[in-house]
Scaffold this active site. Structure first.
Site, mmCIF file in Angstrom:
data_model
loop_
_atom_site.group_PDB
_atom_site.id
_atom_site.type_symbol
_atom_site.label_atom_id
_atom_site.label_comp_id
_atom_site.label_asym_id
_atom_site.label_seq_id
_atom_site.Cartn_x
_atom_site.Cartn_y
_atom_site.Cartn_z
ATOM 1 C CD GLU A 234 -2.485 1.276 2.593
ATOM 2 O OE1 GLU A 234 -2.763 0.305 3.309
ATOM 3 O OE2 GLU A 234 -2.629 2.455 2.940
ATOM 4 C CB CYS B 98 -3.111 5.530 3.714
ATOM 5 S SG CYS B 98 -3.893 4.618 5.025
#
Ligand code: NAP
Length: 533
Positions: free
Chosen positions: A269, A306
């Site tokens: 990620e 994020c």
């Protein structure tokens, strides 16, 4: 530091403290910019092998553990972390600058994630069993007995995230889902929170011992990513990688994994700027609350989430101008928050300078700097559609509370933006859901944005991820390396499993989950096709 009272600590390889021979490091307290806590020895590249070998040895036993036993192990990890919670939070506060309230919530999330995977494993659902009994009289050919299930891949190497020192670090989502799948875990410690990591690693190691599991089920290693991390990515015993961090780190690991004689999957990620689309109807009335909600979401955890909104599409014209002036007002009341490390802070500051220097980009507003070190002011900039679509650097993630507003003049421009963006973890729409024109436009936009993002949401903010059964925290590259997967929620377990089918095995050879008498009581989908019309 709390219970870490000794001068020096080491990696925990299969339960044993192993002094590293590559030097030592200490944590930095980012609020003061000074070293804090004990020293930690870092492994040399050659020392990484022991962790991989121990994991490979443990796999044979661990993968065959009955569901109930693996669920009990995960529950014990959760309980151990809870019991050490005060120490873990105190240490993490010093090492990361994150406030107590945030870390208390994150610890609860970490514990609940482990318990969620314990429940999932106990249910047997993760085996995904399908059975097609033999049809010896089927014409033109008899059907064999076929039984399908999912198997764990083998030892998983996990690189923890800097921004979630608990929920996406040592016993966070990647570790929990890999252990749940039946994979031993080698955890590459994040060097920004070494003491926090060790306290959690002890909680895991104690659970391994309490459940009489092979010690190699879990190892926790201090070492540089480019040496120890890379050596483990290359190690033949490692069968998959979980990573959360920068695009450069993630793509370097993807390249190494793909170049192995036996390539392995990497679930990385990396970067996402999480576009938010403001439609006209959302700001046709008083948009103060929307502006305030935006800045709260942008500046939460210093923007080091994020899913932080780093890009917002705002209509050109008066209503959009008014909205941005309210954004400016909200920003003027927002102060900078300590960032995780001096390095992440300087990347943010440099990234913002680069953004501001692009011709056609102007500053909308800026908050104030925080009272601590490494606490730059949150800021919002603005540009037009053409500049955004022609200057690639404007799509790069600036990790922190910096956002770019792109002013669009027509629905065609808005659709061009939706098509032009890179892969994202989230995409958000704001509109009045009673406005039929905007609902029609949103219908088209959802069809474009669902191709770009792992999660599409309406009239909310992307920060705050609900950990459950239906969540997706993933998305096309560069948000992640594999857009078919999620790193949050029960479906995260699928990343560390693969399908296998057993054809015409005598009943005595059937593994427990696919057996006729179903001793583990797992859900079995039997003869599904024959039930379809
Ligand atoms: P990072 O520099 O990518 O480091 C993450 C981990 O990967 C660390 O353990 C690091 O080890 C290791 N690593 C880095 N480069 C590597 C390489 N080439 N080969 C093997 N391992 C490598 O990320 P970070 O320090 O945690 O955060 C910095 C940046 O990551 C942020 O500024 C942000 O851009 C991004 N980030 C994004 C997200 C997201 O979810 N989108 C979350 C967190 C961070 P060493 O520390 O030993 O180098």
């Amino acid at each position: 530091m709390t219970t870490l009272t000794e001068a020096t600590y080491h990696s925990l390889i299969a339960g044993e403290a192993v002094p590293g021979t590559d030097g030592t490091l200490r944590a930095i307290d980012p609020a003061r910019g000074t070293e804090t806590g004990p020293e930690f020895t870092t492994l040399a590249e050659s020392q990484a092998d022991a962790a991989a070998q121990a994991a490979a040895e443990a796999f044979g036993t661990y993968r065959k553990l009955p569901d109930a036993d693996r669920a009990a192990f995960l529950t014990t990890i959760a309980e151990n972390i809870n019991a050490a919670g005060d120490d873990i939070i105190a240490t993490a506060m010093t090492e990361t600058g994150l406030p107590q309230q945030r870390l208390t919530g994150e610890l609860a999330r970490t514990v609940n994630q482990l318990k969620m995977f314990a429940k999932l494993v106990a249910s047997g659902d993760h085996h995904s069993v399908r059975v097609e009994p033999a049809l010896p009289d089927r014409k033109p050919l008899p059907r064999p007995d076929l039984r399908q299930r999912k198997l764990p891949l083998g030892p998983v190497l996990v690189f923890g995230a800097s921004n979630f020192p608990l929920a996406f670090s040592t016993a966070g989502g990647d570790t929990a889902s890999a252990l749940a799948a039946g994979c031993p875990v080698i955890f590459k410690a994040h060097l920004a929170h070494p003491g926090t990591g060790l306290l959690v690693a002890r909680a895991v190691t104690e659970a391994v011992t309490a459940h009489n599991l092979p010690a190699g089920v879990f190892s926790f290693v201090y070492g540089r990513g480019t040496t120890v991390g890379q050596a483990l990515v290359k190690h033949p015993a490692v069968k998959a990688v979980g990573f959360t961090g920068s695009r450069s780190g993630g793509t370097a690991i993807m390249a190494t994994a793909a170049a192995r004689p036996e390539p392995i999957p990497v679930y990385a990620e990396m970067s996402s700027i999480n576009p938010v689309v403001v439609l006209g109807s959302a700001i046709s009335g008083d948009s103060t609350a929307l502006a305030e909600g935006f800045i709260t979401s942008l500046n939460g955890s210093a923007g080091q989430l994020c899913t932080a909104p780093g890009l917002i599409f705002v209509p050109a014209g008066e209503a959009g101008d008014t909205f941005l002036s309210q954004v400016k007002t909200a920003l003027s009341q927002a102060a900078g928050v300590t960032m995780l490390t001096p390095g992440i802070c300087s990347s943010r500051v440099e990234g913002e300078k680069k953004l501001a220097s692009v011709p056609g980009v102007t500053e909308v507003g800026r908050g104030t700097e925080g009272q601590t070190q490494n606490a730059p002011a949150p800021a919002v900039f603005s540009t037009d559609v053409e500049t955004f679509l022609t200057r690639e650097e404007l799509s790069e993630e600036i990790f922190g509370a910096t956002c770019l507003a792109v002013r669009y003049s027509s629905t065609e421009e808005l659709k061009k933006l939706a098509v032009g963006i890179e892969g994202q973890l989230t995409a958000t729409l704001h509109l009045d859901t009673e406005d039929s024109t905007d609902v029609a436009l949103a219908t088209e936009l959802v069809e474009l944005l669902e191709l770009k993002a792992g999660r599409v949401l309406v009239n909310g903010w992307p920060t705050g991820v609900d950990v459950g059964d239906a969540i997706v925290h993933g998305g096309p590259f560069p948000a992640t390396s594999d857009g078919r997967s999620t790193s949050v929620g029960t479906a995260a377990i699928d990343r560390f499993q693969r399908l296998v089918a057993y054809q015409n095995l005598p009943a005595a050879l059937h593994p427990a989950p696919v057996r006729e008498d179903n001793p583990w009581n797992v859900p079995q989908r039997t003869d599904f096709l024959s039930q379809l019309s």
